[in-house]
Structures are given as C-alpha cells and as structure tokens.
Write a protein that holds these residues in place. Structure first.
Motif, short mmCIF file in Angstrom:
data_model
loop_
_atom_site.label_atom_id
_atom_site.label_comp_id
_atom_site.label_asym_id
_atom_site.label_seq_id
_atom_site.Cartn_x
_atom_site.Cartn_y
_atom_site.Cartn_z
N THR A 2 0.84 -1.17 0.00
CA THR A 2 0.00 0.00 0.00
C THR A 2 0.87 1.22 0.00
O THR A 2 0.92 1.99 -0.94
CB THR A 2 -0.86 -0.02 1.26
OG1 THR A 2 -1.57 -1.22 1.26
CG2 THR A 2 -1.77 1.16 1.27
N SER A 78 -8.92 13.29 5.48
CA SER A 78 -7.81 12.85 4.65
C SER A 78 -8.31 12.67 3.23
O SER A 78 -9.35 12.05 3.00
CB SER A 78 -7.28 11.52 5.21
OG SER A 78 -6.17 11.05 4.48
N THR A 96 -1.81 11.38 -0.47
CA THR A 96 -2.68 11.52 0.69
C THR A 96 -2.46 12.90 1.28
O THR A 96 -1.31 13.27 1.55
CB THR A 96 -2.32 10.45 1.75
OG1 THR A 96 -2.51 9.15 1.20
CG2 THR A 96 -3.17 10.62 2.99
N SER B 28 -8.30 -2.41 -6.84
CA SER B 28 -7.71 -1.64 -5.76
C SER B 28 -8.82 -0.87 -5.07
O SER B 28 -9.95 -0.82 -5.56
CB SER B 28 -6.64 -0.68 -6.28
OG SER B 28 -7.24 0.35 -7.05
N ALA B 30 -9.53 2.58 -2.08
CA ALA B 30 -9.02 3.54 -1.10
C ALA B 30 -9.25 2.91 0.27
O ALA B 30 -10.34 2.42 0.56
CB ALA B 30 -9.77 4.87 -1.23
N ALA B 32 -8.97 3.55 4.31
CA ALA B 32 -8.81 4.55 5.38
C ALA B 32 -8.56 3.86 6.70
O ALA B 32 -9.23 2.89 7.05
CB ALA B 32 -10.05 5.44 5.48
N PHE B 43 -6.65 8.61 7.77
CA PHE B 43 -5.57 8.57 6.78
C PHE B 43 -6.00 7.62 5.67
O PHE B 43 -6.27 6.45 5.91
CB PHE B 43 -4.28 8.04 7.44
CG PHE B 43 -3.09 7.98 6.51
CD1 PHE B 43 -2.20 9.04 6.43
CD2 PHE B 43 -2.86 6.85 5.72
CE1 PHE B 43 -1.09 8.98 5.57
CE2 PHE B 43 -1.77 6.80 4.86
CZ PHE B 43 -0.89 7.86 4.79
N VAL B 44 -6.05 8.11 4.44
CA VAL B 44 -6.51 7.27 3.34
C VAL B 44 -5.43 7.14 2.27
O VAL B 44 -4.79 8.11 1.89
CB VAL B 44 -7.83 7.83 2.72
CG1 VAL B 44 -7.67 9.26 2.23
CG2 VAL B 44 -8.35 6.93 1.62
N SER B 45 -5.16 5.92 1.85
CA SER B 45 -4.29 5.71 0.70
C SER B 45 -4.81 4.54 -0.12
O SER B 45 -5.95 4.09 0.08
CB SER B 45 -2.83 5.54 1.13
OG SER B 45 -2.67 4.41 1.93
N ARG B 46 -4.04 4.09 -1.07
CA ARG B 46 -4.55 3.09 -2.01
C ARG B 46 -3.93 1.74 -1.73
O ARG B 46 -2.75 1.64 -1.42
CB ARG B 46 -4.23 3.52 -3.44
CG ARG B 46 -4.89 2.62 -4.49
CD ARG B 46 -4.80 3.24 -5.87
NE ARG B 46 -5.59 4.46 -5.92
CZ ARG B 46 -5.31 5.52 -6.65
NH1 ARG B 46 -4.24 5.53 -7.42
NH2 ARG B 46 -6.08 6.59 -6.62
N ALA B 47 -4.71 0.70 -1.86
CA ALA B 47 -4.21 -0.67 -1.67
C ALA B 47 -4.77 -1.57 -2.76
O ALA B 47 -5.91 -1.39 -3.21
CB ALA B 47 -4.62 -1.19 -0.30
N LEU B 48 -3.99 -2.55 -3.16
CA LEU B 48 -4.51 -3.62 -4.01
C LEU B 48 -5.46 -4.47 -3.19
O LEU B 48 -5.21 -4.71 -2.01
CB LEU B 48 -3.37 -4.50 -4.53
CG LEU B 48 -2.36 -3.86 -5.46
CD1 LEU B 48 -1.34 -4.91 -5.93
CD2 LEU B 48 -3.04 -3.24 -6.67
N SER B 78 -11.75 1.36 6.66
CA SER B 78 -12.85 1.63 5.75
C SER B 78 -12.34 1.53 4.33
O SER B 78 -11.29 2.09 3.99
CB SER B 78 -13.38 3.05 6.03
OG SER B 78 -14.48 3.36 5.22
N LEU B 80 -13.13 1.98 0.19
CA LEU B 80 -13.99 2.55 -0.86
C LEU B 80 -13.69 1.84 -2.16
O LEU B 80 -12.55 1.90 -2.65
CB LEU B 80 -13.74 4.05 -1.02
CG LEU B 80 -14.46 4.73 -2.19
CD1 LEU B 80 -15.98 4.71 -2.01
CD2 LEU B 80 -13.96 6.17 -2.37
N VAL B 81 -14.68 1.16 -2.72
CA VAL B 81 -14.50 0.47 -4.00
C VAL B 81 -15.47 1.04 -5.03
O VAL B 81 -16.49 1.64 -4.68
CB VAL B 81 -14.70 -1.06 -3.88
CG1 VAL B 81 -13.62 -1.68 -3.02
CG2 VAL B 81 -16.09 -1.40 -3.35
N GLY B 82 -15.15 0.80 -6.29
CA GLY B 82 -15.97 1.32 -7.39
C GLY B 82 -15.14 2.32 -8.16
O GLY B 82 -14.89 3.41 -7.68
N THR B 96 -18.78 2.05 0.36
CA THR B 96 -17.93 2.15 1.54
C THR B 96 -18.17 0.91 2.39
O THR B 96 -19.31 0.60 2.72
CB THR B 96 -18.30 3.40 2.35
OG1 THR B 96 -18.10 4.56 1.55
CG2 THR B 96 -17.47 3.49 3.63
#
Lengths: 247, 247
Positions: A2, A78, A96, B28, B30, B32, B43-48, B78, B80-82, B96
């Motif tokens: 990530t 965020s 971010t 992937s 988002a 949080a 804090f939100v970032s991106r993950a596979l 949390s 977020l997909v789509g 969510t």
C-alpha cells in the motif's frame, strides 16, 4: 504494498510540482473522515473536488451526508487524489493529504468565488449548489504524503500545496472575465496549452480556472493542470505570460 | 454531493448483487485507517484488493507502511471500491465497507490460499509477496454503504458481502486445478462468460478465481465478476454450472 516500505526521498521542486499538479487536476477524491457515532471509526467515500484561488481543496456536501455530520463533529479529514489509469494501480502517482475542514457560509466573502470556481469545473453541480442543505468546506492541507510510483515517496508540508502571491486579490476580481475572454476570443489557446504542456492530444479544451500558480484546463470529463514556472507576482503579469505560453 | 442526502432504499437482492460485484471486481481500493501517533486522524491511501474464498477482502501490506502500523494499533478500517469511469464521478456506483482487519500469519492454514488467490489476480505482487516485512490482512466487513448512483443509496450488513456455503472447503482444495483446467482445456470459456454476463467486448479473458458464489475473470488490468444466481451448495455442482453458463 500500500505504502512502499518507505525510504522517503528528499522533497524537491519536481516532487512539489507533481504534488500540486495531482491535487489541482483531481476531479474527485476519496475523502476519509471519522464516522459519527462510531467512536472514531474511519469512513471513506467519494467527493467532487474543487480548488480555491489559494490552492485549498474544496468540497460541496449536504448537511444530510455522513461527511458533513462527521466534519461538524471533528474537522480532521484525509484526501486521496491521483486517478488509476491502465496497468498496476500502485504504479500511478497518488497523494494523501491530511486536512482540516472549515465550512464556508453563504455570507462569507469567499463564497462567491468558491461557487464560481467549483461550477466552472463541475457544471452539473449547478443543479444542487444552491440547495439550502448544501455547503462548501475548505480543506486546509496540514501535511501530505506523495507516492510518485514505486519507490518514489515524499513527505510534504501543508504550505507546499498552497498558492501564495500578492496577485491573488486582483486575480479573484478578474478571473471570470479573463476566462471568458480567453475561451471566446482566443478559443484555440486552451487546446494549445493542454497539448504543449499537459500531454493532451484532443482538441476542444477550455480554461476553467486561472490562479497565480497556473491554469485549469477542461475537456468534458477531463481536467488538466498547467503549473506556471513561478507564481505570478501581479495580475498584470498574466496577459504577457499567456501570450508567451501560446508560443 | 458526497453522500446523497440519503433517503435509503430498501436493500433488495439486486442491491446486494451490485454490492458484491463491486467489491469482488475491485482491483484496488481507497483504504482509510487511523494515522498512528496522530490521535485518531483519518488517513486514506490506495491498496490492491484480493478476495478470500469466503468473500472477505484481503490486502497485502508492508510492516513499514502507515497502514500496517495503523492496523496493528487499531484494526478498524474503511474501504472505498468502485472505479470512476467516464462522466460524473458521482454517477458511478461505489461502496464504503467498514471492516475489522486481522493479520494472517504465514503458518496460518489460510495463508496458502490467500497467497494463491491474490497472486492470480495481481501477478506482479509475486515480486514482493514473500518479503519478510509483507503480510496479508483479512478485512472482515461489518457493514457497508452502497451508492448505486444518484439517489440510489443502500445500507448493507457485513454478512451481505460474505460467501457462505458448505462447498467452500472442497472448493479451496480444487480451485487451482479447476482454474488451470478451464484456462487450458476450455480457453474460450472465460471470454464467453465475460461477454455474455459481464458486458465485456474483448477476447482473451481468463479465469482467476472460482468460489461458491461466482467467477473472477481477468484480462490484463481488467477484472470482471460473474455472480452465480445462487451459491453452489457442493463442489460437484461446479462443473455442470460452468457447462450451462457456457450455453
């Protein structure tokens, strides 16, 4: 993977430019807040993003939404910007941004410019922008974490994402007219800027924002950001700069 | 208009199917979490994203990342997909999902299947999946909020997103072989499934996952989800179902 097992690189001007471009060309972002009534459970959903004349990201949200309720209780949030293109989602630059939210009331002197700038970027928001339950929030960046692709991680400070210039007040006063003039009387300029500086290939671009640090360029659903080499120091510098960039 | 001023609709089977399809076809998301050392700042970032055989979303993250450090301190997160397609970002379905994270150690009996399922979906993760600082986390859904586009909001419970079937254990044992068999000996089947049931137009799809509730279909960076009408009740039902779907 990530966040890259982060060996942070030194934050240089190139990284700052990438960060600003990512934020200022985002049409939408994932927005994380703390879920109301859930004792601080994080909650992420999607929001349209606008940018104020000083670089502050802006959202337009309804009082009835989880976001507004959350930000009213705790204004920490965020943002994740950087769209996924083809290929590995983690190979694309994303950022971010940790922000503090501030509601902008309708009688606030900043409201008119926020509204105009947001609607130029998101014309469909015209449908609900004036509904009584909707309000703008400015999300002031506190710090940010930029990932420019594998192994390219940078830490940024809030001010790295802001636009500071003595020209801002004058630009606020003239922005709408300058945009109308460019899009009507120099209709090919935006396309030339987009193609020359922003890797665009299509025709038909228009200018949707002018600030001291650059231009926002739109074509349908696409948004590009042209960052100037240096921020304008006076509004009088705008016209010669636009002529020079036209080439 | 982040969250629609929500008149929630009744959650029906169509909404559940859309929710499951969104989650299970996400490459992937988002993600949080609560930022470590920042007193609960989101804090939100991106993950596979991978999906376990029981429908649980899975991430593969490094010990050195903000995410791992955050989830070790507080396992609430949390997703977020789509993905955003063309047009208005808020016109696209997204969801969510509020989850609790659980690390899956290498000696856990579930680790092998997580690894195989994740790598079939994200072959490039082979490069780092076995690094000692990387680990899988299962993110068990607690509840979810589906937005199917303007005015189509639904609340879901965690179990709505899970796969329950007495066939799961047998499917775990045979999944890899079944996929190899289909992709080798019936190489056109995945493309036919993708075109018939998932609105695909391209050739060259392969199967990358088989579970009791459906098939994962991949083509390069694209991922589609075919949800069965009903979950399989025994692994013996798989073959006749695949034949019937082939038409």
């Amino acid at each position: 993977m990530t966040d890259k097992p982060s060996v942070l690189r030194d934050t240089d001007d190139e990284a700052r430019k990438l960060a600003r471009t990512l934020l200022r060309s985002a049409r939408s972002a994932a927005l994380a807040v703390l879920e109301p009534g859930e004792n601080g459970f994080p909650f992420v959903s999607r929001a349209l993003i606008g940018i104020d004349i000083d670089g502050t990201p802006v959202i337009l949200i309804s009082k009835l939404s989880t976001h507004t309720q959350a930000l009213t209780l705790d204004n920490r949030c965020s943002l994740l910007v950087g769209e996924i293109g083809k290929g590995d989602p983690l190979a694309h630059a994303r950022m971010t941004v940790q922000c503090l939210a501030e509601k902008v009331e309708r009688d606030d002197t900043r409201h008119l410019r926020l509204r105009e700038r947001f609607l130029r970027r998101h014309p469909k928001a015209e449908l609900y922008v004036d509904f009584p339950d909707f309000a703008f929030f400015r999300l002031t960046p506190q710090r940010a974490s930029l990932n420019g692709g594998f192994g390219r991680a940078y830490a940024l400070d809030g001010p790295d994402l802001m636009i500071t210039s003595p020209a801002i007040a004058d630009l606020v006063a003239m922005e709408g007219r300058a945009i109308d003039h460019m899009n009507s009387d120099h209709a090919d300029a935006a396309t030339r800027y987009a193609q020359t500086f922003c890797k665009a290939t299509e025709e038909g671009w228009t200018i949707t924002g002018i600030d001291a640090a650059g231009l926002d360029l739109s074509l349908g659903d696409k948004l590009k950001r042209l960052e100037f080499e240096q921020p304008l120091q006076s509004a009088a510098e705008l016209r010669p700069l636009l002529v020079r960039l036209y080439g």
